[in-house]
Design an enzyme around this catalytic site. Sequence first.
Site, short mmCIF file in Angstrom:
data_model
loop_
_atom_site.label_atom_id
_atom_site.label_comp_id
_atom_site.label_asym_id
_atom_site.label_seq_id
_atom_site.Cartn_x
_atom_site.Cartn_y
_atom_site.Cartn_z
N ARG A 134 -53.60 -16.33 -103.03
CA ARG A 134 -53.25 -16.44 -101.96
C ARG A 134 -52.57 -16.13 -101.80
O ARG A 134 -51.23 -16.21 -100.40
CB ARG A 134 -53.18 -18.06 -102.12
CG ARG A 134 -53.58 -19.24 -102.61
CD ARG A 134 -54.33 -20.40 -101.89
NE ARG A 134 -55.68 -20.61 -102.60
CZ ARG A 134 -55.72 -21.38 -103.78
NH1 ARG A 134 -55.48 -21.33 -104.14
NH2 ARG A 134 -57.50 -21.27 -103.45
N LYS A 156 -49.84 -5.08 -90.43
CA LYS A 156 -51.75 -4.91 -89.72
C LYS A 156 -52.44 -4.55 -91.29
O LYS A 156 -51.57 -3.57 -92.22
CB LYS A 156 -51.65 -3.30 -88.97
CG LYS A 156 -51.54 -4.35 -87.63
CD LYS A 156 -51.97 -4.06 -86.77
CE LYS A 156 -52.13 -4.83 -85.35
NZ LYS A 156 -52.54 -3.72 -84.01
N GLU A 198 -48.34 10.69 -83.44
CA GLU A 198 -48.11 9.63 -83.16
C GLU A 198 -46.38 9.27 -83.11
O GLU A 198 -45.94 8.32 -82.73
CB GLU A 198 -48.31 8.67 -84.70
CG GLU A 198 -49.60 8.61 -84.81
CD GLU A 198 -50.44 7.88 -84.54
OE1 GLU A 198 -49.51 6.39 -82.77
OE2 GLU A 198 -51.51 6.75 -84.96
N LYS A 240 -41.43 1.40 -83.46
CA LYS A 240 -41.74 -0.25 -83.89
C LYS A 240 -41.60 -0.81 -84.06
O LYS A 240 -42.53 -1.97 -83.87
CB LYS A 240 -42.91 0.84 -85.19
CG LYS A 240 -43.93 0.09 -85.69
CD LYS A 240 -44.74 0.07 -85.39
CE LYS A 240 -45.64 -0.75 -86.40
NZ LYS A 240 -47.39 -0.11 -86.40
N GLU A 250 -49.70 -9.40 -81.40
CA GLU A 250 -50.65 -8.37 -80.60
C GLU A 250 -50.72 -9.11 -79.59
O GLU A 250 -51.91 -9.40 -79.18
CB GLU A 250 -51.60 -7.46 -81.29
CG GLU A 250 -51.74 -6.03 -80.33
CD GLU A 250 -53.05 -5.14 -80.89
OE1 GLU A 250 -52.67 -5.27 -81.82
OE2 GLU A 250 -53.55 -4.70 -79.76
N ARG A 255 -47.66 -5.23 -78.21
CA ARG A 255 -47.98 -4.81 -79.34
C ARG A 255 -49.46 -3.43 -79.17
O ARG A 255 -49.50 -2.49 -79.63
CB ARG A 255 -48.27 -5.27 -80.65
CG ARG A 255 -48.64 -4.87 -81.64
CD ARG A 255 -48.29 -5.12 -82.83
NE ARG A 255 -48.65 -4.50 -84.10
CZ ARG A 255 -48.06 -4.75 -85.97
NH1 ARG A 255 -48.08 -6.21 -85.67
NH2 ARG A 255 -48.66 -4.04 -86.76
N ASN A 259 -51.77 1.28 -78.43
CA ASN A 259 -52.81 1.42 -78.65
C ASN A 259 -53.10 2.89 -77.28
O ASN A 259 -54.40 2.97 -76.96
CB ASN A 259 -54.10 0.55 -78.38
CG ASN A 259 -54.28 -0.32 -79.28
OD1 ASN A 259 -53.86 0.03 -80.76
ND2 ASN A 259 -54.10 -1.49 -79.22
N HIS A 262 -55.51 5.47 -77.63
CA HIS A 262 -56.61 5.36 -78.77
C HIS A 262 -58.20 4.66 -78.67
O HIS A 262 -59.09 5.19 -79.49
CB HIS A 262 -55.76 4.03 -79.47
CG HIS A 262 -54.72 4.72 -81.07
ND1 HIS A 262 -53.78 5.37 -79.73
CD2 HIS A 262 -54.63 4.38 -82.04
CE1 HIS A 262 -52.85 4.51 -81.29
NE2 HIS A 262 -53.26 4.55 -82.71
N HIS A 266 -60.57 6.26 -80.49
CA HIS A 266 -61.09 6.18 -82.22
C HIS A 266 -62.65 6.12 -81.67
O HIS A 266 -63.28 6.49 -82.82
CB HIS A 266 -61.33 4.07 -82.05
CG HIS A 266 -59.86 4.07 -82.39
ND1 HIS A 266 -59.43 2.84 -82.39
CD2 HIS A 266 -58.80 4.15 -83.79
CE1 HIS A 266 -58.70 2.42 -83.04
NE2 HIS A 266 -57.91 3.61 -83.34
N HIS A 280 -57.23 11.30 -87.63
CA HIS A 280 -56.42 10.23 -86.62
C HIS A 280 -56.20 10.72 -85.41
O HIS A 280 -56.04 10.96 -83.80
CB HIS A 280 -55.96 9.26 -87.42
CG HIS A 280 -55.65 7.91 -86.18
ND1 HIS A 280 -56.54 6.95 -86.00
CD2 HIS A 280 -54.22 7.54 -86.16
CE1 HIS A 280 -55.99 6.19 -84.98
NE2 HIS A 280 -54.10 7.01 -85.35
N1 GLY Z 1 -50.19 0.99 -85.20
C1 GLY Z 1 -50.26 -0.07 -84.36
C2 GLY Z 1 -50.27 -1.82 -85.04
O1 GLY Z 1 -49.24 -1.52 -85.91
O2 GLY Z 1 -50.67 -2.31 -84.31
#
Ligand code: GLY
Length: 383
Positions: A134, A156, A198, A240, A250, A255, A259, A262, A266, A280
């Site tokens: 958990r 994430k 990035e 970041k 987000e 946040r 993107n 992206h 993507h 990527h």
């Molecule tokens: N790589 C995008 C984020 O962490 O929100």
Amino acid sequence: MRDGADTLAYGECETVIKVALGDRSYPIVLGERLLSSAGQWIAQAVPGARCAVVSDRNVAALYMAPLKASLDRHGLFLGEAVVSPGEASKSFAVLAPLCESLLELGVERGDCIVALGGGVVGDLAGFAASILRRGVRVAQMPTTLLAQVDSAIGGKTGIDTRQGKNLIGTFHQPSLVLADVSVLSTLSPREFRAGYAEVVKYGLLGDAPFFAWLEANWPKVFAAAGAERRHAVETSARAKAKIVAADEREEKGTRALLNLGHTFGHALEAFAGYSDRLLHGEAIAIGMRLAFTFSAEFGLCSAADAARVEKHLSAVGLPTKIAAIPGGTPAPEALLALMAQDKKVKGGKLAFVLVHGIGQAFVERDVTLPRLTEFLARECAAG
Ligand code: GLY
């Protein structure tokens, strides 16, 4: 203190950037040759925890031994679990045996998973940590440029399914991010360059002076481990950290700015089959250029800014055109279908990150399909 309340300098070597999330705050420790002092940093960040290291075969061959030696010196090493390199490891098929291996190593609730690798290892090991017993703690030790400036920071985690990338996952903030900038020297030029896309993104989305600095200094950032490379990684990691602290889940729009490029990117990655045809970061480079051109065509940003973006990405050797993808160009309808799958279409409209200029990204929720179709038809036809 070095520069700013969120940045502390420890000794002469490391910079510590705080990700400010209340009682879940954690440090990003950045510096050279940190692998050999990892035990010390982890003992400080997660006192009393033993460590199970998750890595992939390629990274483990290079760095598992020095990391293990450092953890052993502090009596922290519990064992290791090594997966195959590549995106295919972000799957239920790899996650299940990984969780069982970690349980067999004896990972307990108070222990810590150490994710040693690039984005795939970080996402997979972070997800395993979030569901094991958990939830156990995780320390991210990113070994690629992309992971050091983006994916290892912000919590994430996830795996892919046949329905799409990262559709199964959690938000699970690490207890520590330990970014050893010296390991970036073992990346292939192509992988380093893809990660650099990035880095550029942070300048384009909110920091015009940083973009100007990259335009002037990129050869030194690429050349070798040195002050400029470290400055680029630190500035990106700090950006970041700030974005994550402002909008962890987000939900507030901040946040989502990460993107930039992206939605286009993507779709291009999916078209290229998530393969070596298009990494990527290469897809994101094309995507960012498309976002600027699209914004310029609709009078949102100047043509001069769009041209500057294209010039810089091309100068470092990143692709900027859809036609640059080896092995064929997608039909605009196919790309549109992939974009609609990536981002839900609501009332015939897609949300996009667009720009008012370099360093001025914003979320536009009103991009209509006919507008986009016409734009993509031109871009797919352009050589
Ligand atoms: N790589 C995008 C984020 O962490 O929100």
